[in-house]
Design a protein around this motif. Structure first.
Motif: not given
Length: 408
Positions: A221, A282, A319, A323
């Motif tokens: 990701l 996400a 994001n 992550c």
């Protein structure tokens, strides 16, 4: 009681606040060195008599730290797990300042390239140590808050310091490299970071003992998100020019717009994470990117483009801290250095792959269609994350559902 819980028992205590502030500042140093050099590239090129060679050399100079980072990350990740992480951070901060002085004192193109390679060593140390220390010293909501602030600080630096660097370069472009001395005041507080228990030689477990499969989602990701971000970085100015918006001021405002929304959303990430799972966040992040890039691909209105870029920045602001938080929640402190090095490696992979992929796409189908393709890819990622959270719930998904319902 672990040192992580000692700091987090009261997130507002002075020790935890000072450590958090230090890690937020060190997290911004990698982007700081990158954005400072960008405004002076044309000035340095024009100062050299061989323009063609200077242009090629400057591209190599800009990329030099990333080369060092890619080659050295596996070693520094292991060092960060084997030794005290604060020692790795102190070494990186010292080398960061030294590299700036070296380039300032020897401003030739070859010396600049060597100095930037040295800077890459410093960046590898700082990035690995900062990420793993954040995992060591904070837990839960406080860690999520710190990770959000780290992204916000990087976005703020990326928005403001190209302007500051450009203004300094008007007087003397060599002075820009003395800004690297900003790392020196951070060394003293870094020496006061708490120690951790490290395994004795021969007792440390191999990284193979860690289950890597759960970490791959975070790495993927982050790499994909970096590639999506870089389409704006390398193509937006050309896209705007093709629509008739040729002013560099317009391009500058447009490029800075995602930073504004990214800063705001990243600051709020800790609060968002209390109610949503990693996978749901996400999905939301990539849905925002998808809508944004889809709008950019079809609209010619500048206000709509600016609104779309705000949505993109919100996606980026969700994001990256997500992550990092997801990864750090799945590793123990003995593996945090190597796991954190993997995050940096994922960013570098995204940065290197993006120009190659986008050059081929833009050449074959054009700028607008390229944004549309990336929009569709982001939608697929969002759907995959959403359905994964529904079909195979992670323990984190269940906790988020209980929190949203006000249970427990």
């Amino acid at each position: 009681m672990t040192m992580a819980h000692d700091l987090e028992s009261d997130p507002k205590n002075s020790a935890g606040g000072r450590v958090g502030a230090l890690l937020v500042l060190t997290s911004a140093l990698p982007i700081f060195q990158a954005v400072l050099i960008t405004p002076i590239l044309s000035i340095v090129r024009d100062a050299d008599s061989q323009h063609a060679f200077a242009t090629f050399a400057l591209r190599c100079i800009v990329a030099a730290p990333a080369v060092s980072v890619l080659f050295l990350l596996p070693f520094f990740g292991r060092f960060a797990d084997r030794f005290q992480r604060r020692h790795i951070l102190i070494f990186g901060l010292t080398l960061y300042a030294v590299s700036g002085v070296f380039i300032y004192a020897s401003p030739g193109l070859i010396s600049m390239f060597a100095g930037r390679l040295l800077l890459g060593v410093a960046v590898a140390c700082v990035m690995t140590a900062t990420a793993s220390l954040t995992g060591d010293l904070f837990r839960g909501n406080e860690r999520n808050r710190i990770l959000g602030l780290q992204y916000a600080a990087s976005a703020a630096v990326g928005m403001l310091f190209p302007i500051i660097g450009g203004l300094i370069a008007l007087a003397d472009w060599h002075l820009v490299f003395l800004f690297y001395l900003i790392a020196l005041p951070l060394i003293l507080p870094a020496t006061r970071l708490p120690d951790r228990i490290v395994a004795a030689p021969g007792e440390e477990r191999s990284f193979r003992a860690l289950a890597l499969k759960p970490l791959l989602g975070s790495y993927a990701l982050l790499a994909i998100g970096t590639m999506v971000l870089w389409l704006i970085t390398i193509q937006l100015a050309f896209h705007l020019s093709g629509l008739g918006y040729t002013s560099p001021v317009t391009a500058g405002i447009a490029l800075g717009t995602p930073c504004l929304s990214g800063i705001l959303v990243a600051i709020l990430y800790g609060r968002v994470k209390r109610h949503l799972s990693f996978r749901t966040i996400a999905a939301a992040a990539f849905l925002l990117m998808s809508v944004s890039y889809g709008a950019i691909s079809v609209t010619t209105s500048l206000p709509l483009l600016i609104f779309a870029l705000l949505l993109a920045g919100a996606g980026f602001g969700l994001n990256q801290p997500n992550c990092s938080a997801w990864l750090l929640s799945q590793v123990t402190t003995e593996f945090a250095g190597r796991a954190a090095a993997g995050l940096t490696f994922a960013v570098c992979v995204g940065q290197i792959a993006a120009p190659l992929i986008y050059q081929a796409l833009i050449t074959s189908i054009g700028s607008a269609a390229c944004f549309a393709v990336v929009s569709f890819a982001c939608l697929l990622v969002a759907l995959a994350a959403f359905f994964k959270s529904r079909l195979a719930p992670h323990p984190d998904d269940k906790l988020a559902a209980r929190s949203a319902a006000g249970i427990g």
